[in-house]
Design a protein around this motif. Structure first.
Motif, PDB file in Angstrom:
ATOM      1  N   UNK A  58       0.819  -1.221   0.000  1.00 47.87           N
ATOM      2  CA  UNK A  58       0.000   0.000   0.000  1.00 47.87           C
ATOM      3  C   UNK A  58       0.851   1.269   0.000  1.00 47.87           C
ATOM      4  N   UNK A  59       2.072   1.212   0.550  1.00 41.83           N
ATOM      5  CA  UNK A  59       2.913   2.420   0.570  1.00 41.83           C
ATOM      6  C   UNK A  59       3.869   2.458  -0.617  1.00 41.83           C
ATOM      7  N   UNK A  60       3.780   3.538  -1.380  1.00 43.12           N
ATOM      8  CA  UNK A  60       4.636   3.702  -2.560  1.00 43.12           C
ATOM      9  C   UNK A  60       6.095   3.925  -2.168  1.00 43.12           C
ATOM     10  N   UNK A  61       6.337   4.393  -0.934  1.00 40.93           N
ATOM     11  CA  UNK A  61       7.710   4.659  -0.484  1.00 40.93           C
ATOM     12  C   UNK A  61       8.515   3.376  -0.258  1.00 40.93           C
ATOM     13  N   UNK A  62       7.844   2.246  -0.262  1.00 42.35           N
ATOM     14  CA  UNK A  62       8.535   0.970  -0.015  1.00 42.35           C
ATOM     15  C   UNK A  62       9.220   0.428  -1.264  1.00 42.35           C
ATOM     16  N   UNK A  63       8.882   1.026  -2.427  1.00 42.26           N
ATOM     17  CA  UNK A  63       9.405   0.449  -3.678  1.00 42.26           C
ATOM     18  C   UNK A  63       9.833   1.543  -4.640  1.00 42.26           C
ATOM     19  N   UNK A  64      10.665   1.135  -5.622  1.00 42.94           N
ATOM     20  CA  UNK A  64      10.964   2.008  -6.753  1.00 42.94           C
ATOM     21  C   UNK A  64      10.197   1.436  -7.939  1.00 42.94           C
ATOM     22  N   UNK A  65       9.390   2.275  -8.553  1.00 42.82           N
ATOM     23  CA  UNK A  65       8.633   1.859  -9.744  1.00 42.82           C
ATOM     24  C   UNK A  65       9.445   2.208 -10.981  1.00 42.82           C
ATOM     25  N   UNK A  66       9.294   1.405 -12.027  1.00 41.20           N
ATOM     26  CA  UNK A  66      10.055   1.689 -13.249  1.00 41.20           C
ATOM     27  C   UNK A  66       9.619   2.999 -13.888  1.00 41.20           C
ATOM     28  N   UNK A  67       8.443   3.487 -13.503  1.00 45.30           N
ATOM     29  CA  UNK A  67       7.967   4.751 -14.074  1.00 45.30           C
ATOM     30  C   UNK A  67       8.284   5.951 -13.171  1.00 45.30           C
ATOM     31  N   UNK A  68       8.958   5.743 -12.046  1.00 44.54           N
ATOM     32  CA  UNK A  68       9.311   6.864 -11.163  1.00 44.54           C
ATOM     33  C   UNK A  68      10.303   7.809 -11.854  1.00 44.54           C
ATOM     34  N   UNK A  69      10.138   9.116 -11.595  1.00 45.95           N
ATOM     35  CA  UNK A  69      11.120  10.051 -12.172  1.00 45.95           C
ATOM     36  C   UNK A  69      12.334  10.170 -11.248  1.00 45.95           C
ATOM     37  N   UNK A  70      13.350  10.923 -11.709  1.00 42.92           N
ATOM     38  CA  UNK A  70      14.617  11.002 -10.974  1.00 42.92           C
ATOM     39  C   UNK A  70      14.408  11.497  -9.540  1.00 42.92           C
ATOM     40  N   UNK A  71      13.524  12.486  -9.364  1.00 46.72           N
ATOM     41  CA  UNK A  71      13.303  13.027  -8.018  1.00 46.72           C
ATOM     42  C   UNK A  71      12.720  11.979  -7.095  1.00 46.72           C
ATOM     43  N   UNK A  72      11.729  11.246  -7.625  1.00 42.66           N
ATOM     44  CA  UNK A  72      11.078  10.230  -6.793  1.00 42.66           C
ATOM     45  C   UNK A  72      12.084   9.144  -6.406  1.00 42.66           C
ATOM     46  N   UNK A  73      12.928   8.734  -7.352  1.00 47.37           N
ATOM     47  CA  UNK A  73      13.916   7.685  -7.060  1.00 47.37           C
ATOM     48  C   UNK A  73      14.869   8.179  -5.962  1.00 47.37           C
ATOM     49  N   UNK A  74      15.364   9.418  -6.129  1.00 49.90           N
ATOM     50  CA  UNK A  74      16.324   9.955  -5.162  1.00 49.90           C
ATOM     51  C   UNK A  74      15.686  10.078  -3.775  1.00 49.90           C
ATOM     52  N   UNK A  75      14.441  10.576  -3.720  1.00 47.16           N
ATOM     53  CA  UNK A  75      13.766  10.720  -2.416  1.00 47.16           C
ATOM     54  C   UNK A  75      13.582   9.367  -1.750  1.00 47.16           C
ATOM     55  N   UNK A  76      13.142   8.382  -2.517  1.00 48.54           N
ATOM     56  CA  UNK A  76      12.880   7.070  -1.916  1.00 48.54           C
ATOM     57  C   UNK A  76      14.165   6.450  -1.377  1.00 48.54           C
ATOM     58  N   UNK A  77      15.262   6.636  -2.100  1.00 47.81           N
ATOM     59  CA  UNK A  77      16.531   6.064  -1.617  1.00 47.81           C
ATOM     60  C   UNK A  77      17.020   6.835  -0.396  1.00 47.81           C
ATOM     61  N   UNK A  78      16.874   8.151  -0.440  1.00 49.38           N
ATOM     62  CA  UNK A  78      17.311   8.962   0.708  1.00 49.38           C
ATOM     63  C   UNK A  78      16.546   8.573   1.974  1.00 49.38           C
ATOM     64  N   UNK A  79      15.246   8.283   1.798  1.00 44.55           N
ATOM     65  CA  UNK A  79      14.422   7.967   2.969  1.00 44.55           C
ATOM     66  C   UNK A  79      14.401   6.482   3.294  1.00 44.55           C
ATOM     67  N   UNK A  80      15.124   5.671   2.523  1.00 47.94           N
ATOM     68  CA  UNK A  80      15.117   4.227   2.791  1.00 47.94           C
ATOM     69  C   UNK A  80      15.678   3.972   4.186  1.00 47.94           C
ATOM     70  N   UNK A  81      15.101   2.964   4.848  1.00 50.85           N
ATOM     71  CA  UNK A  81      15.567   2.627   6.196  1.00 50.85           C
ATOM     72  C   UNK A  81      16.997   2.075   6.123  1.00 50.85           C
ATOM     73  N   UNK A  82      17.856   2.498   7.031  1.00 52.83           N
ATOM     74  CA  UNK A  82      19.210   1.924   7.104  1.00 52.83           C
ATOM     75  C   UNK A  82      19.603   1.871   8.567  1.00 52.83           C
ATOM     76  N   UNK A  83      20.881   1.598   8.835  1.00 54.44           N
ATOM     77  CA  UNK A  83      21.357   1.653  10.216  1.00 54.44           C
ATOM     78  C   UNK A  83      22.477   2.696  10.264  1.00 54.44           C
ATOM     79  N   UNK A  84      23.079   2.852  11.431  1.00 51.30           N
ATOM     80  CA  UNK A  84      24.044   3.951  11.537  1.00 51.30           C
ATOM     81  C   UNK A  84      25.491   3.499  11.359  1.00 51.30           C
ATOM     82  N   UNK A  85      25.693   2.203  11.102  1.00 53.56           N
ATOM     83  CA  UNK A  85      27.058   1.681  10.923  1.00 53.56           C
ATOM     84  C   UNK A  85      27.592   2.029   9.532  1.00 53.56           C
TER      85      UNK A  85
END
Ligand code: AMP
Ligand code: TRP
Length: 339
Positions: free
Chosen positions: A206-233
């Motif tokens: 249901x959440x679009x932020x969980x995936x990258x769609x092949x039709x996403x534009x450059x801004x959407x791809x960059x935002x989704x990767x920037x906001x992707x969950x990670x750790x601090x290591x």
């Protein structure tokens, strides 16, 4: 002596929703590599699988054409490979019925994808959703395909395909259907959800932020990767260091797959750096690889008639392989053919 089957590749993708980066790295990109090695390959837009859950008819038509555009934009050449939508070749559904009579209820009941998709609602889902893996076996075996490139989530369905082929051959005392080999290779056979590294990236989340769609534009791809969950290591030196870090491992795997490099090689470059440095590099790479595909998809979608023509021509070529195999199957089963 058991016959040897000529190598032939088959795979399919459902036209439900849009294509994700998981579909691209786990399936499409690998289909293109297979095609370019020169093995005969049949690629199918499995519309009959899509309708196992409700699809709005106009959306289904659009998704079918968009998926065809995705195949072509990713590098599938419809002259080299056979590309079509499943419902235009009725042999799939016909062999699917025969296999419904070969597969056992118990086998189907053990499919984890069915259990996950039906959840607590299993009384209310369609009969088609339950029977779906036997139609998938038919998709593959109607071409006597020997190799099936898929993502990791399809492994159990391919084991079932082997069970169906073996039971058919055994029941009728023939060596007619090959036992297919799953081809589940590379660093991205299971691309994970960007917000939760323990679940799969999926077009139905249901959440679009969980995936990258092949039709996403450059801004959407960059935002989704920037906001992707990670750790601090920081990133480790070797892949063992990613074992208990599912989100970090996922982003590194995506990088490796997009850049056609081994994971070890990517870690050699980024070891010691944090995600503040790695994420912008990943976003840049993802945009560089995906933007040309999405631009080409949009261009192809301007000419839906041309897409339909390609699918129609692919279906004719598919039918020419499938029909004789279906006729032989009917004959083996004892169904009288007299017209
Ligand atoms: P579907 O969209 O479910 O029809 O899947 C089409 C193909 O994409 C199959 O080979 C799947 O295994 C593959 N696939 C789907 N999602 C992912 C994912 N998150 N990671 C890797 N492969 C995937
Ligand atoms: N079941 C596959 C999926 O959900 C799609 C599919 C249908 C398929 N028929 C197939 C994949 C035959 C490979 C071969 O992803």
């Amino acid at each position: 002596m058991a016959p040897t089957f000529t190598p032939r590749v088959f795979s399919g993708i459902k036209p439900s929703g849009g294509l994700t980066l998981g579909n691209y790295l786990g399936a499409l990109k690998r289909f293109v590599e297979t095609q370019d090695k020169g093995t005969e390959a049949v690629y199918c837009i499995v519309d009959l699988h899509a309708i196992t859950v409700w699809q709005n008819p106009a959306d289904l038509r659009h998704a079918t054409r968009e998926l065809a555009a995705g195949f072509i934009a990713s590098g599938i050449d419809p002259e080299k490979s056979v590309l079509f939508n499943q419902s235009q070749v009725s042999a799939h559904a016909e062999l699917g019925w025969i296999f419904n009579c070969v597969a056992r209820m118990g086998w189907m009941g053990r499919m984890t994808q069915f259990k996950e998709k039906s959840g607590k609602n299993s009384e209310k889902v369609s009969l088609g959703l339950f029977a779906y893996p036997s139609l998938m076996a038919a998709d593959i075996l109607i071409y006597h395909a020997t190799h099936v490139p898929v993502g990791d989530d399809q492994k159990q369905h391919l084991e079932l395909t082997r069970d169906i082929a073996a039971k058919f051959n055994n029941d009728f005392g023939v060596d007619f259907f090959p036992l297919v080999e799953p081809v589940i290779e590379g660093p991205a056979t299971r691309v994970m959800n960007l917000r939760d590294g323990t679940s799969k990236m999926s077009k139905s989340d249901t959440s679009d932020m969980t995936r990258i769609n092949m039709t996403d534009d450059a801004d959407a791809i960059a935002t989704k990767i920037r906001k992707a969950k990670t750790d601090s290591e920081p990133l480790p030196e070797t892949s063992e260091g990613l074992e208990d870090r599912p989100e970090a491992r996922n982003l590194v795997n995506i990088y490796a797959a997009l850049d056609d490099r081994p994971v070890a090689d990517v870690l050699r470059e980024f070891a010691g750096q944090g995600f503040g440095a790695f994420k912008p590099k990943l976003a840049e790479l993802a945009v560089a690889k995906l933007a040309p595909i999405s631009t080409e998809m949009s261009r192809l979608m301007q000419e839906p008639d041309e897409i339909d023509r390609i699918l129609g021509r692919g279906a004719e070529r598919a039918e020419a392989i499938a029909r004789p195999i279906l006729e032989q199957t009917y004959d083996i089963v004892g169904l009288v053919r007299s017209r």
